[in-house]
Structures are given as C-alpha cells and as structure tokens.
Design an enzyme around this catalytic site. Structure first.
Site, PDB file in Angstrom:
ATOM      1  N   ASN A  40       7.916  -6.228  -5.694  1.00  0.00           N
ATOM      2  CA  ASN A  40       6.414  -5.200  -6.682  1.00  0.00           C
ATOM      3  C   ASN A  40       6.007  -7.027  -7.114  1.00  0.00           C
ATOM      4  O   ASN A  40       6.471  -7.816  -7.033  1.00  0.00           O
ATOM      5  CB  ASN A  40       7.337  -5.707  -7.763  1.00  0.00           C
ATOM      6  CG  ASN A  40       7.999  -4.579  -7.703  1.00  0.00           C
ATOM      7  OD1 ASN A  40       9.222  -4.494  -7.289  1.00  0.00           O
ATOM      8  ND2 ASN A  40       7.940  -4.103  -8.966  1.00  0.00           N
ATOM      9  N   ASN A  41       5.004  -6.120  -6.748  1.00  0.00           N
ATOM     10  CA  ASN A  41       3.603  -8.161  -7.959  1.00  0.00           C
ATOM     11  C   ASN A  41       3.252  -8.456  -8.887  1.00  0.00           C
ATOM     12  O   ASN A  41       3.508  -6.934 -10.002  1.00  0.00           O
ATOM     13  CB  ASN A  41       2.292  -7.449  -6.596  1.00  0.00           C
ATOM     14  CG  ASN A  41       1.868  -7.152  -5.462  1.00  0.00           C
ATOM     15  OD1 ASN A  41       1.215  -8.316  -5.061  1.00  0.00           O
ATOM     16  ND2 ASN A  41       2.720  -7.376  -4.363  1.00  0.00           N
ATOM     17  N   LEU A  48     -12.695   4.277  -8.942  1.00  0.00           N
ATOM     18  CA  LEU A  48     -12.577   3.440 -10.693  1.00  0.00           C
ATOM     19  C   LEU A  48     -11.740   4.888 -11.745  1.00  0.00           C
ATOM     20  O   LEU A  48     -12.407   5.029 -12.334  1.00  0.00           O
ATOM     21  CB  LEU A  48     -13.985   3.391 -11.368  1.00  0.00           C
ATOM     22  CG  LEU A  48     -15.279   2.537 -10.331  1.00  0.00           C
ATOM     23  CD1 LEU A  48     -16.327   1.926 -10.855  1.00  0.00           C
ATOM     24  CD2 LEU A  48     -13.851   0.996 -10.764  1.00  0.00           C
ATOM     25  N   THR A  55       4.428  -0.523   0.767  1.00  0.00           N
ATOM     26  CA  THR A  55       5.113  -0.676  -0.301  1.00  0.00           C
ATOM     27  C   THR A  55       6.513  -0.941  -0.067  1.00  0.00           C
ATOM     28  O   THR A  55       7.270   0.277   1.162  1.00  0.00           O
ATOM     29  CB  THR A  55       5.293   0.153  -1.748  1.00  0.00           C
ATOM     30  OG1 THR A  55       6.279  -0.146  -2.444  1.00  0.00           O
ATOM     31  CG2 THR A  55       5.254   1.425  -1.247  1.00  0.00           C
ATOM     32  N   ASP A  56       7.739  -1.790  -0.387  1.00  0.00           N
ATOM     33  CA  ASP A  56       8.682  -1.532  -0.458  1.00  0.00           C
ATOM     34  C   ASP A  56      10.118  -0.452  -0.185  1.00  0.00           C
ATOM     35  O   ASP A  56      10.468  -0.129  -0.128  1.00  0.00           O
ATOM     36  CB  ASP A  56       9.538  -3.089  -1.172  1.00  0.00           C
ATOM     37  CG  ASP A  56       9.608  -3.128  -2.064  1.00  0.00           C
ATOM     38  OD1 ASP A  56       8.637  -2.613  -3.016  1.00  0.00           O
ATOM     39  OD2 ASP A  56      10.494  -4.022  -2.700  1.00  0.00           O
ATOM     40  N   TYR A 115       5.377   9.398  -4.923  1.00  0.00           N
ATOM     41  CA  TYR A 115       4.456   7.452  -5.129  1.00  0.00           C
ATOM     42  C   TYR A 115       5.211   7.234  -4.057  1.00  0.00           C
ATOM     43  O   TYR A 115       4.834   7.598  -2.559  1.00  0.00           O
ATOM     44  CB  TYR A 115       5.110   7.424  -6.718  1.00  0.00           C
ATOM     45  CG  TYR A 115       4.108   5.711  -5.683  1.00  0.00           C
ATOM     46  CD1 TYR A 115       2.855   5.806  -5.824  1.00  0.00           C
ATOM     47  CD2 TYR A 115       4.852   4.680  -5.597  1.00  0.00           C
ATOM     48  CE1 TYR A 115       2.603   4.284  -4.959  1.00  0.00           C
ATOM     49  CE2 TYR A 115       4.568   3.645  -4.818  1.00  0.00           C
ATOM     50  CZ  TYR A 115       3.540   3.513  -4.760  1.00  0.00           C
ATOM     51  OH  TYR A 115       3.131   1.620  -4.356  1.00  0.00           O
TER      52      TYR A 115
END
Ligand code: NAD
Ligand code: DAU
Length: 334
Positions: A176-177, A35, A123-124, A147
């Site tokens: 990307n979502n 969290l 991730t791409d 990142y």
C-alpha cells in the site's frame, strides 16, 4: 530513451512521472491517461510546458492509439488501472476491461514495436491474505477481490509474453502506497480529509486489518531501479516491512490533526476483506540494492501536512468539480 507511461495522471503515476524526469535528464515521457474519475491533470500541472513530457488523453484499450504511441517510444511503464477494491465489488466489468484487456493491448503493441522494456506495475494483493510470515515472488496467487483477480490475470499475461515472445517484461508487486495526490477514496486521504471536515471516519469491521505502508517516492525509486537494472522475465516485490492495523493509522491521523477519536465510526465490513498483506522485499534489496528510506511516522506526518495545505485539491476531487474545470482550462473532453 522515450518511454510510454500509462496512468501518469493518477496517484502513483503522477508522482512517478515527475520523479523519473528529475532522475533521468536524457529521457522523455509520453503520458497516456484516460482521465477517469481517478486521473487528474491537477496532479501534473507543474509539467505543463515541459518539453520532455507529453500528455495524451486516451484509453489503453484503444489499439490504434496505443500502436501509434508505441511506435514513437522505446519502452512502456504501465500504471493505468482501475484500482479501488470497493468499486470492483460493485462494478467488476470495467476492471476486466482496463486491467486485463488494456494490458493485452499494450503487450501486443510493445511486442510489435520491439520495445526494450515493459514494466508492469502490479500489487501485493495478487497473493491474497497472508495469515503469517510474508509472501515471496514465487508464491502462488490467490486474489480475493475482482480488482486483485484482474491484476493477477494481467500479471500472468505479462509473464506469458516474456515466455512465449521474449518480450523484455518485468513485474513489480508493491504494498500500500501513501503520499500526495492519492484519490480520497483510499484509506489515508479519506481519513485525513474527513477528519479535516469533522466528518465520521468509517473504519471497516474491527479495524484490525493489516497493511504494509510504503511512501510513494520509495515506490518511484524502486521502479526507477527496476527499469534500469532489473532482470527481464523477473518479478520484484516492493515493501517496507511496516505492517500496521487500520486503527493504528486512523488514530495516528486523528492525533496529528488534534481531532477526537470519537470521529471513528465502525461500519459494515468489506466483503472478502483480506486480513493482512505482507511481502518479502529481499530480492529487490539484494539484487538491486533498493531499500525504503522514508520512515512511516515522518512521511505520514508530511503527507497529512500536504493534505492540510491542499484542501482545494481534494475538495475539487471529492466534488467532481474538476472535470468541468479541466474541460474549460485544458479543452480536454472527459
Ligand atoms: P489511481 O487509481 O490513482 O490512478 C489510475 C490512473 O489510471 C488514473 O489516472 C486513471 O485515469 C488511469 N486509467 C484508468 N483506466 C485507464 C484506461 N483504460 N486507459 C488509460 N488510463 C486509465 O491508481 P494508483 O493508486 O496510482 O495505482 C497505479 C498502479 O499501481 C495500478 O496499476 C495499481 O494496481 C498499482 N498499485 C497501487 C498501489 C496503491 O497503494 N495505490 C499499490 C500497489 C500497486
Ligand atoms: O496493497 C496494495 C493495494 O492497496 C493496491 O493494489 C490498491 O490499488 C489500493 O487501493 C490498496 O488496496 P486496499 O484495499 O488495501 O486499500 P484501501 O485504501 O481501499 O483500504 C486500506 C484498508 O483500510 C483496508 O483494510 C480497508 C480499510 N478501509 C478502507 C476504506 C476506504 C476502511 O477501514 N475504511 C475505508 O473507508
């Protein structure tokens, strides 16, 4: 099976936990999430009281806790990460700690408890910018930001645990979502919420950067298929072959909300900004039969509608007010 899902209170993780429990009625989940500012129990409030879902507030870098939860489970699906490129430019350390060291802690525990699967959500962005064509799974990694460098490092660690120890790992690399419950620091929810508040929409540079947008439930189904039928040791790209410029997306949002284009404000560019992402999803399509089913136009409209209906959610998230609220409601110390 009992699965340890990490980061299941974040954007994709919360959508996935809900989706996976619906699709797999015999399985249960322990959801480990620290969290951070990006995790939010509001995202999974509907799962409160579900006997197949147990939420644990904790850090993936906590060896003792991860060991204990791994002993109770058969597999790990690993979403937890620091995920925002801009934050990684300002404060890279936490990306190294969570994305690299945290992944190592999970790999060690998964090995010790002889897990049946370790699914690593990557991730791409690890491939870097793609001037033309698209990237396949065997392309070299040339990440641009702290990142994406931390995600590429974690991918290599995961591969090493397959090769060296035979841990049954699989990596997914998604584009990307977008969809419900995405933290409003990312392009689409930031632009929708700013437009609803009649605030400026900050477009980096010329706005002609290209991203391949995938609806989050398409991603959830891809992971579900990889979990059940993916081949261990493999990497699967996940994408919708739907590249759009940032200006295309922002203009679509303004049009859908009936807001003026004058809200667009071109601002200073992101350092090291990748011009274009594009992954080739042929492997997951041919080998597992996965294909994106949501069209960008209708799923983006649905998404805009969701943010219009959930102003309380993003107002709280943007203000940070939810932290105190959850301490009161759930007795969790954040
Ligand atoms: P998010 O930032 O919305 O959520 C991340 C979650 O991880 C949060 O709930 C946060 O509290 C939790 N977390 C962070 N550090 C933690 C720690 N040390 N211990 C335990 N929990 C921790 O992220 P997202 O967009 O849902 O992305 C999830 C994963 O998918 C990430 O690994 C990301 O790299 C990958 N991914 C994201 C996208 C995208 O477009 N959003 C695309 C491809 C891959
Ligand atoms: O490609 C997958 C990746 O997508 C994930 O691995 C990352 O976790 C996720 O954050 C996302 O990274 P991006 O940098 O592509 O997403 P972001 O939403 O930050 O930015 C999308 C594009 O929009 C990018 O070209 C930068 C631009 N942008 C972004 C913001 C937040 C703007 O022009 N203005 C903004 O205010």
């Amino acid at each position: 099976m009992k699965i340890l899902v990490t980061g299941g209170a974040g954007f994709i993780g919360s959508n996935f936990v809900r989706y996976f429990l619906e699709q797999n009625p015999d399985d249960s989940i322990i959801n480990l999430d620290k969290l951070t500012y990006a995790g939010n129990l509001d995202n999974i409030v509907d799962l409160k009281g579900n006997s197949r879902h147990q939420f644990v507030c904790g850090d993936i870098s906590d060896q003792v806790l991860v060991d204990q939860l791994s002993a109770e489970t058969d597999a790990i699906i690993h979403f937890a990460a620091e995920t925002h490129v801009d934050r990684s430019i300002v404060n890279p350390e936490v990306f190294i700690q969570t994305n690299i060291y945290g992944t190592l802690v999970l790999l060690e525990a998964s090995k010790k408890h002889c897990h049946r699967r370790f699914i690593h959500i990557s991730t791409d962005e690890v491939y870097g910018s793609c001037p033309e064509g698209d990237f396949r799974e065997e392309n070299i990694l040339t990440p641009s930001s702290p990142y994406s460098a931390s995600k590429a490092s974690s991918d290599l660690l995961v591969l090493s645990y397959y090769k060296t120890y035979g841990l049954p790992t699989i990596i997914t690399r998604c584009s990307n979502n977008y969809g419900p419950y995405q933290f409003p620091e990312k392009l689409i929810p930031l632009m929708i919420s700013n437009a609803l508040e009649d605030k400026a929409l900050p477009v980096y540079g010329d706005g002609l950067y290209i991203r391949d947008w995938l609806y989050v439930l398409d991603h959830c189904e891809a992971i579900n298929q990889v979990f059940h039928r993916g081949e261990v040791g493999e990497i699967y790209n996940v994408g919708s072959e739907n590249g759009k410029t940032n200006l295309d997306i922002v203009q679509f949002i303004l049009n859908a909300l009936g807001k003026p284009v004058s809200l667009i404000q071109h601002v200073k560019d992101r350092p090291g900004h990748d011009r274009r992402y594009a992954v080739n999803p042929e492997k997951i399509q041919k080998e597992l039969g996965w294909k994106s089913v949501y069209s960008l136009e209708s799923a983006l409209e649905e998404t805009i509608h969701w943010y219009c209906k959930h102003t309380d959610w993003w107002t709280r998230v943007k203000s940070g007010e939810y932290r105190q609220m959850y301490e009161k409601i759930y007795g969790v110390s954040l």
